[in-house]
Design a protein around this motif. Sequence first.
Motif, mmCIF file in Angstrom:
data_model
loop_
_atom_site.group_PDB
_atom_site.id
_atom_site.type_symbol
_atom_site.label_atom_id
_atom_site.label_comp_id
_atom_site.label_asym_id
_atom_site.label_seq_id
_atom_site.Cartn_x
_atom_site.Cartn_y
_atom_site.Cartn_z
ATOM 1 N N TYR A 271 0.793 -1.224 0.000
ATOM 2 C CA TYR A 271 0.000 0.000 0.000
ATOM 3 C C TYR A 271 0.828 1.278 0.000
ATOM 4 O O TYR A 271 0.276 2.374 -0.038
ATOM 5 C CB TYR A 271 -0.947 -0.003 1.205
ATOM 6 N N GLY A 272 2.159 1.150 0.037
ATOM 7 C CA GLY A 272 2.996 2.333 -0.038
ATOM 8 C C GLY A 272 3.117 3.065 1.287
ATOM 9 O O GLY A 272 2.886 2.512 2.359
ATOM 10 N N VAL A 273 3.465 4.338 1.190
ATOM 11 C CA VAL A 273 3.721 5.165 2.370
ATOM 12 C C VAL A 273 2.664 6.260 2.473
ATOM 13 O O VAL A 273 1.700 6.291 1.700
ATOM 14 C CB VAL A 273 5.142 5.758 2.304
ATOM 15 N N THR A 274 2.836 7.162 3.412
ATOM 16 C CA THR A 274 1.810 8.168 3.674
ATOM 17 C C THR A 274 1.478 9.003 2.435
ATOM 18 O O THR A 274 0.303 9.315 2.179
ATOM 19 C CB THR A 274 2.250 9.087 4.825
ATOM 20 N N ARG A 275 2.500 9.364 1.664
ATOM 21 C CA ARG A 275 2.241 10.183 0.470
ATOM 22 C C ARG A 275 1.213 9.523 -0.448
ATOM 23 O O ARG A 275 0.420 10.215 -1.105
ATOM 24 C CB ARG A 275 3.543 10.426 -0.283
ATOM 25 N N ASP A 276 1.207 8.209 -0.505
ATOM 26 C CA ASP A 276 0.270 7.493 -1.376
ATOM 27 C C ASP A 276 -1.167 7.576 -0.877
ATOM 28 O O ASP A 276 -2.094 7.242 -1.623
ATOM 29 C CB ASP A 276 0.694 6.030 -1.482
ATOM 30 N N ALA A 277 -1.357 7.995 0.375
ATOM 31 C CA ALA A 277 -2.702 8.078 0.946
ATOM 32 C C ALA A 277 -3.201 9.510 1.098
ATOM 33 O O ALA A 277 -4.351 9.717 1.482
ATOM 34 C CB ALA A 277 -2.727 7.393 2.318
ATOM 35 N N VAL A 278 -2.354 10.498 0.808
ATOM 36 C CA VAL A 278 -2.738 11.899 1.008
ATOM 37 C C VAL A 278 -3.237 12.504 -0.301
ATOM 38 O O VAL A 278 -2.534 12.494 -1.313
ATOM 39 C CB VAL A 278 -1.544 12.715 1.551
ATOM 40 N N LEU A 279 -4.438 13.035 -0.265
ATOM 41 C CA LEU A 279 -5.024 13.685 -1.433
ATOM 42 C C LEU A 279 -4.829 15.195 -1.394
ATOM 43 O O LEU A 279 -4.583 15.825 -2.426
ATOM 44 C CB LEU A 279 -6.509 13.358 -1.524
ATOM 45 N N SER A 280 -4.953 15.781 -0.210
ATOM 46 C CA SER A 280 -4.770 17.227 -0.089
ATOM 47 C C SER A 280 -4.350 17.568 1.329
ATOM 48 O O SER A 280 -4.546 16.776 2.257
ATOM 49 C CB SER A 280 -6.053 17.985 -0.455
ATOM 50 N N VAL A 281 -3.759 18.741 1.479
ATOM 51 C CA VAL A 281 -3.316 19.213 2.792
ATOM 52 C C VAL A 281 -3.683 20.676 2.966
ATOM 53 O O VAL A 281 -3.674 21.452 2.010
ATOM 54 C CB VAL A 281 -1.793 19.046 2.988
ATOM 55 N N ASP A 282 -4.039 21.031 4.190
ATOM 56 C CA ASP A 282 -4.223 22.422 4.574
ATOM 57 C C ASP A 282 -2.949 22.848 5.286
ATOM 58 O O ASP A 282 -2.549 22.227 6.287
ATOM 59 C CB ASP A 282 -5.420 22.578 5.503
ATOM 60 N N VAL A 283 -2.307 23.902 4.782
ATOM 61 C CA VAL A 283 -0.970 24.266 5.239
ATOM 62 C C VAL A 283 -0.916 25.736 5.625
ATOM 63 O O VAL A 283 -1.346 26.613 4.856
ATOM 64 C CB VAL A 283 0.069 23.992 4.131
ATOM 65 N N VAL A 284 -0.378 26.003 6.810
ATOM 66 C CA VAL A 284 -0.081 27.376 7.218
ATOM 67 C C VAL A 284 1.344 27.685 6.765
ATOM 68 O O VAL A 284 2.296 26.995 7.151
ATOM 69 C CB VAL A 284 -0.218 27.557 8.741
#
Length: 436
Positions: free
Chosen positions: A138-151
């Motif tokens: 299943y890969g690593v975290t990047r493979d599960a992240v679709l979007s991020v809210d970033v300050v």
Amino acid sequence: MSLDTPAARTIDRSGLRPDGPPREIVVARTVADVQTTVRHAAELGVPVVTRGAGSGLAGGAVAGDGVIVLDLSGLNRILAIDPVDGTARVEAGVVTADLDRAAGEQGLFYAPDPGSVGISTIGGNIATNAGGLRGAKYGVTRDAVLSVDVVLADGSLVHLGRPTIKGVTGYDFAGLVVGSEGTLGIVVGATVRLLPKPARVATASASFATLEDAASAVAAIAVSGARPAVLEILDGATLAAIDAAEGTRLREHGEALLIAQTDGFGAEEEISVVVEALSSTATGVEWTSDEAEADRLLAARRQALPAIERVGRPLIEDIAVPRSRLAEAIGRIREIAAARDVPIFVFGHAGDGNLHPIIVADADADGDIPEVAHHAADDIFALALELGGTVTAEHGVGRLKREWARRELGEAAVALHEQVKAVFDPRGILNPGSAF
């Protein structure tokens, strides 16, 4: 040390100690708190070190003299789970296991599963691009992240990525932020991908007389057509430590143990392919599709680190090499242990070549990890690069591996990193001295 003490919010699990007290410790409860803190830091030109649970192993959350510590563990809401879209919207401080548990109630699961899954936060996982046991499939975290809210470094809030499974508009800034260890911006929320819970799971365990035989089995699985969700390796030293702690007799069966797990509607059929590949070099193989029996087979992997911690204080390292060079890597690590006269235990994720050499040496009077352990770690990092691998596969660079990361990347790539950093953080206040 209690997490309620100020000092506990300046360290992580790396063993690295801060060089002085922080200027301030801010425990954020809202995104607005984060923005206000960053604007304050920007006005003063003061560095900000962001943290979640402090479970990191590379010193990325260690906060030294004069910095502002920004604790995001209070941003811990699961905002939404959508079983049709297969997504979850979460705040950065959500504990990884809590998200997986909530997803399970909807018939879903969150694939990344770092060893610290019970305490680490989604924001911390994103910062380090954390992996875990299921990484082989299943890969690593990047493979599960679709979007991020970033300050960002000026306190502004941006949304990077998209909530859809597919989308190619613009540069992949969300993917860039994942693994940047808080140096480009502060992740306060994310939309992550969830997957259907596997209908079936099958688990196999195999013992081997030598590490070379175990590595041959890994290679055989790689070309078998099977794709295990989990493929773990433990060396003889680790097995002996587990035996001493648990009263088992794992080490008697060989110099290495492999544990494989397949999942999905064809789990049993796939595990039969894995078992055939294992059987060519194994001294013994057993497999099951029963959940309780699977827990028994997986117990050795779960017990590995606690058993080693009973031996002494561990320096937990993290490298990856090509799967074809696993046996050579573990054998050379043994040579390093002998040359440095320090115990080194090795286990890891054989499916993707990710090894965790655990160096155990008695701490000095101040509780610091002795120099011999750090020298052994340097030898291991040099070995990883020599074998065509990397100095970190899932723990991140932090402060402990910065110089080795620069060696791995090379001057031209480091210069490019510095240019990107300057665009996102022109005053250099976001976690300086970490990542590269």
